[in-house]
Design a protein around this motif. Structure first.
Motif, PDB file in Angstrom:
ATOM      1  N   ARG A   6       0.862  -1.279   0.208  1.00  0.00           N
ATOM      2  CA  ARG A   6      -0.078  -0.144   0.067  1.00  0.00           C
ATOM      3  C   ARG A   6       0.871   1.003   0.023  1.00  0.00           C
ATOM      4  N   PHE A   7       0.709   2.181  -1.026  1.00  0.00           N
ATOM      5  CA  PHE A   7       1.742   3.061  -1.137  1.00  0.00           C
ATOM      6  C   PHE A   7       0.942   4.336  -1.351  1.00  0.00           C
ATOM      7  N   GLU A   8       1.192   5.409  -0.375  1.00  0.00           N
ATOM      8  CA  GLU A   8       0.681   6.707  -0.172  1.00  0.00           C
ATOM      9  C   GLU A   8       1.797   7.610  -0.900  1.00  0.00           C
ATOM     10  N   SER A   9       1.310   8.719  -1.656  1.00  0.00           N
ATOM     11  CA  SER A   9       2.228   9.655  -1.939  1.00  0.00           C
ATOM     12  C   SER A   9       1.583  10.715  -2.974  1.00  0.00           C
ATOM     13  N   VAL A  10       2.181  11.759  -2.958  1.00  0.00           N
ATOM     14  CA  VAL A  10       1.642  12.931  -3.829  1.00  0.00           C
ATOM     15  C   VAL A  10       1.692  12.356  -5.109  1.00  0.00           C
ATOM     16  N   VAL A  11       0.772  12.943  -6.055  1.00  0.00           N
ATOM     17  CA  VAL A  11       0.614  12.235  -7.416  1.00  0.00           C
ATOM     18  C   VAL A  11       1.169  13.484  -8.348  1.00  0.00           C
ATOM     19  N   ALA A  12       2.103  13.306  -9.280  1.00  0.00           N
ATOM     20  CA  ALA A  12       2.447  14.413 -10.357  1.00  0.00           C
ATOM     21  C   ALA A  12       1.881  13.872 -11.613  1.00  0.00           C
ATOM     22  N   VAL A  13       1.707  14.967 -12.221  1.00  0.00           N
ATOM     23  CA  VAL A  13       1.264  14.633 -13.736  1.00  0.00           C
ATOM     24  C   VAL A  13       2.302  15.021 -15.018  1.00  0.00           C
ATOM     25  N   LEU A  14       2.570  14.129 -15.632  1.00  0.00           N
ATOM     26  CA  LEU A  14       3.348  14.496 -16.920  1.00  0.00           C
ATOM     27  C   LEU A  14       2.513  14.106 -17.915  1.00  0.00           C
ATOM     28  N   PRO A  15       1.720  14.938 -18.558  1.00  0.00           N
ATOM     29  CA  PRO A  15       0.684  14.708 -19.505  1.00  0.00           C
ATOM     30  C   PRO A  15       1.079  14.258 -21.127  1.00  0.00           C
ATOM     31  N   GLN A  16       2.336  14.753 -21.224  1.00  0.00           N
ATOM     32  CA  GLN A  16       2.871  14.267 -22.860  1.00  0.00           C
ATOM     33  C   GLN A  16       2.955  12.578 -22.848  1.00  0.00           C
ATOM     34  N   GLU A  17       2.252  12.476 -24.328  1.00  0.00           N
ATOM     35  CA  GLU A  17       2.123  11.007 -24.781  1.00  0.00           C
ATOM     36  C   GLU A  17       3.607  10.672 -25.164  1.00  0.00           C
ATOM     37  N   ASN A  18       3.601   9.482 -25.309  1.00  0.00           N
ATOM     38  CA  ASN A  18       4.895   8.911 -25.993  1.00  0.00           C
ATOM     39  C   ASN A  18       6.125   9.127 -25.313  1.00  0.00           C
ATOM     40  N   ARG A  62       7.941  21.566  -9.083  1.00  0.00           N
ATOM     41  CA  ARG A  62       7.239  22.342  -8.213  1.00  0.00           C
ATOM     42  C   ARG A  62       7.338  21.868  -6.844  1.00  0.00           C
ATOM     43  N   PRO A  63       7.491  22.998  -5.841  1.00  0.00           N
ATOM     44  CA  PRO A  63       7.469  22.726  -4.488  1.00  0.00           C
ATOM     45  C   PRO A  63       6.372  21.628  -3.969  1.00  0.00           C
ATOM     46  N   GLU A  64       5.307  21.280  -4.354  1.00  0.00           N
ATOM     47  CA  GLU A  64       4.325  20.624  -3.970  1.00  0.00           C
ATOM     48  C   GLU A  64       4.309  19.301  -4.550  1.00  0.00           C
ATOM     49  N   LEU A  65       5.163  19.083  -5.732  1.00  0.00           N
ATOM     50  CA  LEU A  65       5.317  17.940  -6.298  1.00  0.00           C
ATOM     51  C   LEU A  65       6.872  17.505  -6.024  1.00  0.00           C
ATOM     52  N   ARG A  66       7.626  17.968  -5.321  1.00  0.00           N
ATOM     53  CA  ARG A  66       9.111  17.442  -5.138  1.00  0.00           C
ATOM     54  C   ARG A  66       8.875  16.062  -4.086  1.00  0.00           C
ATOM     55  N   GLY A  67       9.408  15.138  -4.607  1.00  0.00           N
ATOM     56  CA  GLY A  67       9.177  13.806  -3.833  1.00  0.00           C
ATOM     57  C   GLY A  67       8.048  13.083  -4.197  1.00  0.00           C
ATOM     58  N   ALA A  68       7.128  13.462  -5.155  1.00  0.00           N
ATOM     59  CA  ALA A  68       6.285  12.826  -5.560  1.00  0.00           C
ATOM     60  C   ALA A  68       6.698  11.234  -6.089  1.00  0.00           C
ATOM     61  N   GLY A  69       5.828  10.350  -5.600  1.00  0.00           N
ATOM     62  CA  GLY A  69       6.109   8.912  -5.953  1.00  0.00           C
ATOM     63  C   GLY A  69       5.120   8.269  -6.733  1.00  0.00           C
ATOM     64  N   ILE A  70       4.225   8.811  -6.957  1.00  0.00           N
ATOM     65  CA  ILE A  70       3.241   8.340  -7.861  1.00  0.00           C
ATOM     66  C   ILE A  70       3.306   9.331  -9.354  1.00  0.00           C
ATOM     67  N   LEU A  71       3.182   8.680 -10.433  1.00  0.00           N
ATOM     68  CA  LEU A  71       3.278   9.627 -11.668  1.00  0.00           C
ATOM     69  C   LEU A  71       2.185   9.130 -12.525  1.00  0.00           C
ATOM     70  N   ALA A  72       1.271  10.215 -12.896  1.00  0.00           N
ATOM     71  CA  ALA A  72       0.351  10.078 -13.800  1.00  0.00           C
ATOM     72  C   ALA A  72       0.828  10.607 -15.154  1.00  0.00           C
ATOM     73  N   ALA A  73       0.991   9.607 -16.039  1.00  0.00           N
ATOM     74  CA  ALA A  73       1.789   9.986 -17.468  1.00  0.00           C
ATOM     75  C   ALA A  73       0.835   9.879 -18.557  1.00  0.00           C
ATOM     76  N   GLY A  74       1.403  10.638 -19.514  1.00  0.00           N
ATOM     77  CA  GLY A  74       0.294  10.515 -20.667  1.00  0.00           C
ATOM     78  C   GLY A  74       0.560   9.116 -21.392  1.00  0.00           C
ATOM     79  N   ARG A  75      -0.457   8.871 -22.348  1.00  0.00           N
ATOM     80  CA  ARG A  75      -0.666   7.848 -23.058  1.00  0.00           C
ATOM     81  C   ARG A  75       0.685   7.338 -23.714  1.00  0.00           C
ATOM     82  N   ASN A  76       0.862   6.031 -23.636  1.00  0.00           N
ATOM     83  CA  ASN A  76       2.079   5.367 -24.294  1.00  0.00           C
ATOM     84  C   ASN A  76       3.467   5.471 -23.337  1.00  0.00           C
ATOM     85  N   PHE A  77       3.213   5.411 -22.336  1.00  0.00           N
ATOM     86  CA  PHE A  77       4.470   5.597 -21.418  1.00  0.00           C
ATOM     87  C   PHE A  77       5.391   4.497 -21.520  1.00  0.00           C
ATOM     88  N   GLY A  78       6.879   4.883 -21.527  1.00  0.00           N
ATOM     89  CA  GLY A  78       7.815   3.805 -21.694  1.00  0.00           C
ATOM     90  C   GLY A  78       8.203   3.166 -23.124  1.00  0.00           C
TER      91      GLY A  78
END
Length: 192
Positions: A6-18, A62-78
């Protein structure tokens, strides 16, 4: 690697695709087989300018996202090459879960073997998660759900063996080594 339950963390968003593996960890950082410290190269070309200064416009600065351990990334990540260094870099940087609407197969498999949980959700669920950027969410691997700050949950799926390995904090070889007692007992019984 640490067990993932069970992992709790701030979520950061990188909306870029690919977002490909060369963007996650540029090729110049692939000269090591050591995992410790490789997080310094995570998103290096996005995080730093040519002089090594932090780019203030990079979301994880961004100060509120430093140390974020969960990443919401755009489509086709990796997508891109199969470099195992990409999940190593994410893990060492502190990112334990990547949520996207599509995650490249090879990256997904490498991530699962290296302690990073890749989660695929619908477009609508991704939008809900992204709406909580900068706030804490919970990824519960035992319950197979994401808990949002508004009290709602989003279910996700993961292959059973990969889930078992992450829960125990082992890769496939580590899982086999955990069975050493049972394997030895079987071999002794068979020899008799």
């Amino acid at each position: 690697m640490e067990p993932f339950t069970r992992f709790e963390s701030v979520v950061a968003v990188l909306p870029q695709e690919n977002i490909d593996t060369d963007q996650i960890i540029p090729a110049r950082f692939l000269t090591t087989t050591q995992r410790a410290g490789i997080g310094q190269g995570c998103f290096a070309d996005w995080r730093f300018d040519a002089d090594g200064n932090e780019r203030p416009d990079f979301p994880l600065h961004r100060p509120e996202l430093r140390g974020a351990g969960i990443l919401a990334a755009g489509r086709n990540f990796g997508c891109g090459s199969s470099r195992e260094h990409a999940p190593w870099a994410l893990y060492d940087y502190g990112i334990r879960a990547v949520i996207s609407t599509r995650i490249a197969d090879i990256f997904r498999n490498n991530a699962l073997k290296n302690g990073v949980l890749p989660i695929v959700v619908s477009d609508a669920d991704w939008q809900r998660i992204a709406g909580f950027e900068g706030r804490k969410i919970v990824v519960d691997l035992e319950a197979l759900c994401i808990e949002l700050p508004d009290g709602s949950t989003i279910a996700f799926e993961i292959e059973a063996f990969a889930r078992e390995c992450l829960l125990k904090g082992v890769d496939q070889l580590g899982y086999l080594l955990l069975q050493e007692g049972a394997i030895s007992a079987f071999e002794q019984a068979r020899a008799a």
